[in-house]
Design an enzyme around this catalytic site. Structure first.
Site, PDB file in Angstrom:
ATOM      1  N   SER A   1      16.529  -0.935  -0.876  1.00  0.00           N
ATOM      2  CA  SER A   1      15.534  -1.734  -1.589  1.00  0.00           C
ATOM      3  C   SER A   1      15.996  -1.923  -3.020  1.00  0.00           C
ATOM      4  O   SER A   1      16.130  -0.952  -3.774  1.00  0.00           O
ATOM      5  CB  SER A   1      14.180  -1.021  -1.576  1.00  0.00           C
ATOM      6  OG  SER A   1      13.391  -1.555  -2.622  1.00  0.00           O
TER       7      SER A   1
ATOM      8  N   HIS B   1      10.196  -8.643   1.669  1.00  0.00           N
ATOM      9  CA  HIS B   1       8.944  -7.918   1.901  1.00  0.00           C
ATOM     10  C   HIS B   1       7.927  -8.439   0.892  1.00  0.00           C
ATOM     11  O   HIS B   1       7.981  -8.094  -0.283  1.00  0.00           O
ATOM     12  CB  HIS B   1       9.205  -6.412   1.743  1.00  0.00           C
ATOM     13  CG  HIS B   1       7.974  -5.568   1.837  1.00  0.00           C
ATOM     14  ND1 HIS B   1       7.979  -4.226   1.512  1.00  0.00           N
ATOM     15  CD2 HIS B   1       6.708  -5.852   2.229  1.00  0.00           C
ATOM     16  CE1 HIS B   1       6.757  -3.731   1.681  1.00  0.00           C
ATOM     17  NE2 HIS B   1       5.967  -4.702   2.107  1.00  0.00           N
TER      18      HIS B   1
ATOM     19  N   MET C   1       4.769   1.022   6.616  1.00  0.00           N
ATOM     20  CA  MET C   1       4.838   1.596   5.267  1.00  0.00           C
ATOM     21  C   MET C   1       4.552   3.098   5.360  1.00  0.00           C
ATOM     22  O   MET C   1       3.516   3.504   5.886  1.00  0.00           O
ATOM     23  CB  MET C   1       3.790   0.960   4.344  1.00  0.00           C
ATOM     24  CG  MET C   1       4.033  -0.499   3.971  1.00  0.00           C
ATOM     25  SD  MET C   1       5.628  -0.839   3.215  1.00  0.00           S
ATOM     26  CE  MET C   1       5.505   0.112   1.698  1.00  0.00           C
TER      27      MET C   1
ATOM     28  N   ASP D   1       9.477   2.011   5.579  1.00  0.00           N
ATOM     29  CA  ASP D   1       9.695   1.757   4.153  1.00  0.00           C
ATOM     30  C   ASP D   1       8.869   2.723   3.313  1.00  0.00           C
ATOM     31  O   ASP D   1       7.642   2.714   3.384  1.00  0.00           O
ATOM     32  CB  ASP D   1       9.278   0.294   3.871  1.00  0.00           C
ATOM     33  CG  ASP D   1       9.520  -0.150   2.439  1.00  0.00           C
ATOM     34  OD1 ASP D   1      10.055   0.639   1.635  1.00  0.00           O
ATOM     35  OD2 ASP D   1       9.172  -1.308   2.138  1.00  0.00           O
TER      36      ASP D   1
ATOM     37  N   MET E   1       4.628  -8.526  -0.890  1.00  0.00           N
ATOM     38  CA  MET E   1       3.398  -7.797  -1.218  1.00  0.00           C
ATOM     39  C   MET E   1       2.632  -8.703  -2.165  1.00  0.00           C
ATOM     40  O   MET E   1       2.512  -8.427  -3.377  1.00  0.00           O
ATOM     41  CB  MET E   1       3.750  -6.443  -1.859  1.00  0.00           C
ATOM     42  CG  MET E   1       4.313  -5.460  -0.848  1.00  0.00           C
ATOM     43  SD  MET E   1       5.230  -4.102  -1.615  1.00  0.00           S
ATOM     44  CE  MET E   1       6.843  -4.853  -1.747  1.00  0.00           C
TER      45      MET E   1
ATOM     46  N   ASP F   1      11.817  -6.599  -2.422  1.00  0.00           N
ATOM     47  CA  ASP F   1      10.386  -6.331  -2.599  1.00  0.00           C
ATOM     48  C   ASP F   1       9.747  -7.303  -3.589  1.00  0.00           C
ATOM     49  O   ASP F   1      10.117  -7.318  -4.768  1.00  0.00           O
ATOM     50  CB  ASP F   1      10.180  -4.900  -3.102  1.00  0.00           C
ATOM     51  CG  ASP F   1      10.400  -3.875  -2.003  1.00  0.00           C
ATOM     52  OD1 ASP F   1       9.785  -4.024  -0.937  1.00  0.00           O
ATOM     53  OD2 ASP F   1      11.187  -2.939  -2.221  1.00  0.00           O
TER      54      ASP F   1
ATOM     55  N   HIS G   1      16.945  -5.195   1.158  1.00  0.00           N
ATOM     56  CA  HIS G   1      15.484  -5.252   1.200  1.00  0.00           C
ATOM     57  C   HIS G   1      14.977  -5.731  -0.162  1.00  0.00           C
ATOM     58  O   HIS G   1      15.309  -5.166  -1.205  1.00  0.00           O
ATOM     59  CB  HIS G   1      14.928  -3.867   1.537  1.00  0.00           C
ATOM     60  CG  HIS G   1      13.452  -3.823   1.733  1.00  0.00           C
ATOM     61  ND1 HIS G   1      12.826  -4.241   2.893  1.00  0.00           N
ATOM     62  CD2 HIS G   1      12.459  -3.407   0.902  1.00  0.00           C
ATOM     63  CE1 HIS G   1      11.522  -4.082   2.776  1.00  0.00           C
ATOM     64  NE2 HIS G   1      11.265  -3.582   1.576  1.00  0.00           N
TER      65      HIS G   1
ATOM     66  N   MET H   1       6.376  -8.354  -5.483  1.00  0.00           N
ATOM     67  CA  MET H   1       5.048  -7.844  -5.873  1.00  0.00           C
ATOM     68  C   MET H   1       4.425  -8.778  -6.898  1.00  0.00           C
ATOM     69  O   MET H   1       5.126  -9.291  -7.782  1.00  0.00           O
ATOM     70  CB  MET H   1       5.189  -6.445  -6.469  1.00  0.00           C
ATOM     71  CG  MET H   1       5.883  -5.458  -5.537  1.00  0.00           C
ATOM     72  SD  MET H   1       5.884  -3.810  -6.250  1.00  0.00           S
ATOM     73  CE  MET H   1       6.866  -2.925  -5.026  1.00  0.00           C
TER      74      MET H   1
ATOM     75  N   GLY I   1      10.016   5.286  -5.333  1.00  0.00           N
ATOM     76  CA  GLY I   1      10.059   6.682  -5.751  1.00  0.00           C
ATOM     77  C   GLY I   1       8.874   7.534  -5.347  1.00  0.00           C
ATOM     78  O   GLY I   1       8.695   8.627  -5.877  1.00  0.00           O
TER      79      GLY I   1
HETATM   80  C1  DX5 Z   1       7.214   0.001  -1.988  1.00  0.00           C
HETATM   81  C2  DX5 Z   1       8.363  -0.867  -1.539  1.00  0.00           C
HETATM   82  C3  DX5 Z   1       9.547  -0.098  -1.065  1.00  0.00           C
HETATM   83  C4  DX5 Z   1      10.153   0.773  -2.121  1.00  0.00           C
HETATM   84  C5  DX5 Z   1      10.831   1.916  -1.460  1.00  0.00           C
HETATM   85  O1  DX5 Z   1       6.089  -0.794  -2.168  1.00  0.00           O
HETATM   86  O2  DX5 Z   1       7.973  -1.701  -0.469  1.00  0.00           O
HETATM   87  O3  DX5 Z   1      10.530  -0.938  -0.485  1.00  0.00           O
HETATM   88  O4  DX5 Z   1      11.063   0.124  -2.941  1.00  0.00           O
HETATM   89  O5  DX5 Z   1      11.321   2.740  -2.458  1.00  0.00           O
HETATM   90  P1  DX5 Z   1      11.622   4.260  -2.184  1.00  0.00           P
HETATM   91  O6  DX5 Z   1      12.720   4.329  -1.161  1.00  0.00           O
HETATM   92  O7  DX5 Z   1      12.036   4.738  -3.525  1.00  0.00           O
HETATM   93  O8  DX5 Z   1      10.358   4.884  -1.679  1.00  0.00           O
HETATM   94 ZN    ZN Z   2       9.523  -2.808   0.715  1.00  0.00          ZN
END
Ligand code: DX5
Ligand code: ZN
Length: 220
Positions: free
Chosen positions: A9, A68, A139, A177, A70, A36, A34, A38, A147
């Protein structure tokens, strides 16, 4: 070549040198990127959009880009991401008023489609649409931040989704994830996952080749 996919990610990458970071994890053995997205509305954080995806394609990145979303609403971002070079687009059913319509929109745009289950989302949302999906993304943290720690109850959910997919007979990837590390990826695979997103575990490592090899050893 195993059937396991490792998808770093880029949320945890150094955004100031994103092209190099992506090339580096791919050279180190990653399979997918990946991505993300947001929106500070569906989740309390703000990241990157289609322009950054297009920039990675322009930079010559050929690997699958696993978007992904969100975001809420979802539909207006589907075509921009397809045009920007997304390979797959996954979304949260809570964020779309018409889940089936959003799925069809993503497919019409020529992308693979995934539905994302939050830790608090029931599996029943999959029933009416499972046959249309290319991937189910479980998830294992609440979405919004990298993190965080893996939520142990996710193992049970992964097992349940595995059973659903196997019973359906469809070819659907089971992606997980959140909070995945070399220490827990074996148990996550054993529960039935085949596609692993990892942000902080990969990008905080000194050596991407070493950490991805560590993931592969744990999966072997
Ligand atoms: C969280 C994201 C993940 C995130 C995972 O909302 O969708 O993809 O970056 O990060 P780690 O591996 O650090 O949990
Ligand atoms: Zn993600």
């Amino acid at each position: 070549m195993s059937n396991y996919i490792i998808a770093p990610s880029i949320l945890s990458a150094n955004f100031a040198r994103l092209g190099d970071e992506v090339n580096d994890v791919l050279t180190a053995g990653a399979d997918w990127i990946h991505f993300d997205v947001m929106d500070n509305h569906y989740v309390p954080n703000l990241t990157i959009g289609p322009m950054v995806c297009a920039a990675l394609r322009k930079e010559g990145i050929k690997a699958p880009i696993d978007v992904h979303l969100m975001v809420e609403p979802v539909d207006s971002l589907v075509e921009p991401f397809a045009k920007a070079g997304a390979s797959s687009i996954s979304f949260h059913p809570e964020a779309s008023k018409h889940v089936h319509r959003t799925i069809m929109l993503i497919k019409e745009q020529g992308c693979k489609v995934g539905l994302v289950l939050n830790p608090g989302t029931a599996l029943s949302v999959l029933d009416p649409v499972l046959s249309l999906l290319d991937l189910v993304l479980v998830m294992s943290v609440d979405p919004g931040f990298g993190g965080q720690s893996f939520i142990p109850e996710s193992i049970n959910k992964i097992k349940q989704v595995r059973t659903l997919i196997d019973n359906s007979g469809y070819e659907i990837r089971l992606e997980v994830d959140g909070g995945i590390t070399p220490a827990n990826v074996g148990a996550i695979a054993k529960a039935g996952a085949d596609t692993f997103v990892a942000g902080s575990a990969i990008f905080s490592a000194q050596d991407y080749t070493d950490v991805i090899a560590e993931f592969r050893r744990a999966l072997a």
